[in-house]
Design an enzyme around this catalytic site. Sequence first.
Site, PDB file in Angstrom:
ATOM      1  NE  ARG A 208      -2.625   1.165   3.486  1.00  0.00           N
ATOM      2  CZ  ARG A 208      -3.374   1.040   4.570  1.00  0.00           C
ATOM      3  NH1 ARG A 208      -4.649   0.661   4.454  1.00  0.00           N
ATOM      4  NH2 ARG A 208      -2.885   1.255   5.772  1.00  0.00           N
TER       5      ARG A 208
ATOM      6  CE  LYS B 216      -2.614   4.977   6.596  1.00  0.00           C
ATOM      7  NZ  LYS B 216      -3.828   5.536   7.163  1.00  0.00           N
TER       8      LYS B 216
ATOM      9  CD  GLU C 153     -12.206   5.664   4.094  1.00  0.00           C
ATOM     10  OE1 GLU C 153     -11.552   4.722   4.555  1.00  0.00           O
ATOM     11  OE2 GLU C 153     -11.713   6.518   3.318  1.00  0.00           O
TER      12      GLU C 153
HETATM   13  N1  PMP Z   1      -9.765   4.480   6.402  1.00  0.00           N
HETATM   14  C1  PMP Z   1      -8.955   5.521   6.705  1.00  0.00           C
HETATM   15  C2  PMP Z   1      -9.319   6.869   6.179  1.00  0.00           C
HETATM   16  C3  PMP Z   1      -7.797   5.325   7.486  1.00  0.00           C
HETATM   17  O1  PMP Z   1      -7.000   6.343   7.768  1.00  0.00           O
HETATM   18  C4  PMP Z   1      -7.519   4.022   7.949  1.00  0.00           C
HETATM   19  C5  PMP Z   1      -6.262   3.760   8.742  1.00  0.00           C
HETATM   20  N2  PMP Z   1      -6.208   4.435   9.937  1.00  0.00           N
HETATM   21  C6  PMP Z   1      -8.401   2.980   7.653  1.00  0.00           C
HETATM   22  C7  PMP Z   1      -9.501   3.243   6.847  1.00  0.00           C
HETATM   23  C8  PMP Z   1      -8.157   1.582   8.129  1.00  0.00           C
HETATM   24  O2  PMP Z   1      -7.065   1.025   7.448  1.00  0.00           O
HETATM   25  P1  PMP Z   1      -6.080  -0.023   8.130  1.00  0.00           P
HETATM   26  O3  PMP Z   1      -6.897  -1.194   8.515  1.00  0.00           O
HETATM   27  O4  PMP Z   1      -5.090  -0.331   7.079  1.00  0.00           O
HETATM   28  O5  PMP Z   1      -5.480   0.657   9.319  1.00  0.00           O
END
Ligand code: PMP
Length: 294
Positions: free
Chosen positions: A61, A160, A193
């Site tokens: 990622r 990200k 989300e």
């Molecule tokens: N959505 C957002 C906007 C995030 O910043 C994150 C991580 N903090 C997630 C979803 C969850 O991703 P992960 O399981 O890889 O931490």
Amino acid sequence: MKTNRFAPRPDLKIYLDGELVPAPDAKISVFDHALLYGDGVFEGIRVYNGRIFECQAHLNRLFESAAAIRLEMPVTREELVAAMEKSVKANGVVNGYIRVVVTRGVGTLGIDPQRSACPSLIIIADRIQLFSPDLYEKGMAIITAATCRNHPNAMPPRIKSLNYLNNILAKLEAIQAGCEEAVMLNHEGYVAECTGDNIFIIKDGALRTPPPYAGLLLGITRAVIIKLARRRDIAVQEMMLTRHDLYMADECFLTGTGAEIMPVTRIDNRVIGSGVPGAITRQLLADFVEYRSQ
Ligand code: PMP
């Protein structure tokens, strides 16, 4: 000057461009485009029992986020793993968290990324601030934010990036409402989300979560939960969800590196399901606890 009660522990050692430096000395330039424009990418990664959790998925990622903004990574994947391990060891982290940040680097005052030659790599390995254990037992109350998620054709949520203002605006709404998380809808009104977590519901025994094209970060924890659900023969449906679907869900939970699996029992003050963490949520949480310790 005011003293900052949120300042990092001074004994923390930060990896900065190849060296471990004490936290108070870990500084980047005011001309770094990460500061001037949010131009950079990052990862948040868990360490369980001294091991980097889902390391390959996080590397994929991070390198993809960097490629998306045409940021040349200053290290190879192998060098990055070695640097993370070094930071974890130097700070005695056994169960904790790693933050990897790659900045565009020092440049001119204009936005042109070509006018900044040297990306910086920062690694912070530390303890992690957890949600209180009783939230996992009682479930969290969340809201739906009025701030919609970034349009994927404007600022793809799959990157990200160091620009989290969209999420922060929604987080401010959550705080204003006395909550810790907020659901963000996309530009068409479908569930995307939360501000720092992905969202799942259970309906009629099936696990449902928005698909990538709803405009969301493809969470590493999200992928693990989908895998664990399939192992239990729970049907997994990546499908568009509306706020109505959230309200009518039998169960709801969030996933994220920090939160892990967080049951949700109220949305916009409406009780979800029976008002307590549901059976499938608790099963997947137990499976996750086992998975992370393998
Ligand atoms: N959505 C957002 C906007 C995030 O910043 C994150 C991580 N903090 C997630 C979803 C969850 O991703 P992960 O399981 O890889 O931490």
